[in-house]
Design an enzyme around this catalytic site. Structure first.
Site: not given
Length: 556
Positions: A358-360, A376
């Site tokens: 779970d990141t962007t 991040h």
């Protein structure tokens, strides 16, 4: 070439700048900075700050990550803002629950996963501020404004966000401040509802005035540290001294080569800058294009190459401040030659470490040739799954990435960063940028970015096709494939692979292709949105005359 898939999204092209993020409002914030005369770094910081609002499950100021910056003058630096263990965080602060692979990284009471005891020293905000201080063009206060607007006025909840809320609603509703955010009035937010963050808007206004100091020693940092003191077993270890002492590491990117291209990525503790070139060195010895995209032969080769990279990652990866990583050897063509006999000789490996998926990710470029590709996170979905009262800040749960046992490669040690699969990559040819790309997805990131690069170079895909193409992944146990590859399952099983069909592998890859104009692409696995700038300002000297044009200059 006929491909076994069709694209769900469309690219965008422009010469005035390109912004690709995993939320439309993140992309809009970046474009706003470019339109105001800012550069790619300004756009990146504005986009990331806005994503802390509209993707609160994925990223926040109290998280960590990597920003890979390439300026038009050739300056190339990776801002390592990864979270780390604080001074009071010792190898024995957690009690492991099992030695079985599936639960190896778990601690009793989920103390390294949920609550104050799971929070590591954050780096995101400091990294973004440092990046802007070195390379930004606009005032920092301007960059925070789109995030403040989104937090204060609210934004529409997407299916992507609503699904994340529902997945961990039990944990989220257990914290009163988090429950007020995701279930105002006692009703859990649904797609199409509006999420408003008034406390976080005020925190952003403080950051607008004080910069990173607001968190790293200021009032926001004090509020975060105060929340650590629960008085119970879930009490945290983060201190105000940890926040004050945090330093962003400015690292020199690593450069590999593949079929005439330079492949540039972050060094350790990131895996991508080492192991993507390592895997490409192996693939370079085969006619990958001749095998065809998605054939049993090509999928088998890809699975084997990824497995070999994970063997080396398990043996050598770590924080270079604590571990001597043999970077040059792993990236060498000679090492690839030594690894060749391992293809077709599978060995089952135990999983190594844990990383949240779970990141962007953002990929941004401006008209002058400056590029930022950045990944991040706050680690798990909604990080430690609580909100710091009165601030709207959702802290990370990065401590879950450490081994809860003393004496191990990934044991907790003060000041230590854990290895990361983040892969904010730039590909050049003769020194000129050709592609920039990256994605979220935990352990699946760097092997999937490898496939994106191979899609572009070997299979001649467009940038849109490359980011949306079906994927394969393994780290030495099951081989995961996406549904478009399901017809090849029997063929892979005949070669000895244990195959599992997954709805999707990894998260939303996004990328920019460079040429006479720029083309941006985002894939269906996230709310990825491309925004391009075309047109531009009037030619110098042009004026608007409402009555008549001036008389032409008399001929002489």
């Amino acid at each position: 070439m006929t491909l076994p898939f069709t694209c769900d999204k469309t690219p965008a092209s422009g010469s005035g700048g390109m912004v690709v993020t995993n939320h439309p409002m993140g992309s809009a914030a970046g474009v706003e900075m470019l339109a105001a005369g800012g550069n790619a770094v300004d756009a990146a910081v504005a986009a990331l700050l806005t994503l802390t609002v509209v993707e609160p499950m994925m990223v926040g100021i109290a998280g960590g990550g990597l920003s890979h910056v390439r300026m038009a003058d050739g300056t190339n630096v990776v801002f390592d803002a990864l979270s780390l263990a604080g001074a009071a965080m010792r190898p024995d602060i957690y009690a492991p629950v099992s030695d079985e692979p599936a639960r190896y990284m778990d601690a009793e009471g989920r103390r390294n996963m949920v609550g104050a005891s799971a929070v590591a020293v954050p780096g995101n905000l400091k990294g973004w501020c440092d990046m802007h201080a070195l390379f930004g063009a606009l005032p920092f206060a301007d960059l925070v404004e789109p995030a403040i607007r989104a937090a204060a006025r609210g934004f529409t909840v997407t299916h992507y966000l609503a699904g994340a809320i529902n997945e961990f609603r039990g944990d989220l509703l257990a914290d009163p401040s988090m429950a007020a955010l995701v279930a105002p009035g006692g009703r859990v937010l649904q797609p199409g509802d509006r999420m408003v963050m008034p406390d976080y808007a005020e925190s952003l206004r403080l950051i607008q005035r004080e910069g990173a100091a607001a968190l790293h020693g200021g009032a926001l940092g004090q509020a975060l540290v105060d929340r650590m003191a629960t008085g119970g077993a879930d009490a945290g270890y983060l201190t105000l001294d940890d926040l004050r002492a945090y330093r962003v590491e400015e690292r020199t990117p690593l450069v590999g080569t593949y079929r005439g291209y330079e492949v540039i990525g972050p060094p350790p503790p990131a895996s991508s800058g080492v192991h993507i070139p390592q895997m490409l060195n192996l693939l370079e010895r085969f006619d990958v294009a001749g095998m065809g995209f998605g054939s049993v032969e090509s999928l088998h080769l890809m699975a084997e190459v990824i497995r070999i990279a994970f063997i080396d990652r398990r043996a050598f990866s770590g924080d270079p401040a604590f571990v001597d990583v043999p970077v040059e050897r792993l990236m060498s063509k000679a090492h690839a030659a030594e690894c060749l006999p391992m293809i077709g000789q599978p060995a089952t490996l135990a999983p190594f470490g844990r990383e949240s998926a779970d990141t962007t990710h953002i990929t941004i470029a401006d008209k002058d040739g400056n590029i930022v590709t950045a990944t991040h996170t706050i680690n798990g979905l909604f990080g430690a799954r609580f909100v710091v009262p009165g601030t709207g800040i959702i802290p990370n749960n990065y401590m879950s990435n450490f081994d809860p046992r003393p004496g191990k490669a990934l044991s907790v040690v003060p000041g230590k960063r854990v290895p990361t699969s983040m892969a904010p990559m730039i590909v050049t040819k003769g020194g000129a940028p050709v592609w920039a790309l990256g994605m979220p997805g935990g352990l699946r990131i760097f092997p999937t970015i490898l496939q994106g690069i191979v899609n572009l170079i070997d299979h001649g895909m467009t940038v849109q096709q490359a980011v949306e193409a079906p994927r394969i992944w393994t780290q030495g146990q099951e081989v995961e494939i996406e549904p478009a590859f399901a017809p090849q399952r029997a063929g892979l099983e005949a070669l000895g692979h244990k195959v599992k069909v997954m709805p999707h592998i990894g998260g939303g890859m996004n990328a920019i292709a460079f040429g006479p104009t720029m083309t941006g692409a985002a894939c269906w696995r996230a709310d990825g949105t491309v925004m391009a700038l075309g047109g531009g300002l009037a030619k110098p000297g042009v004026r608007f005359w409402p009555d008549r044009a001036p008389d032409p200059k008399p001929a002489t």
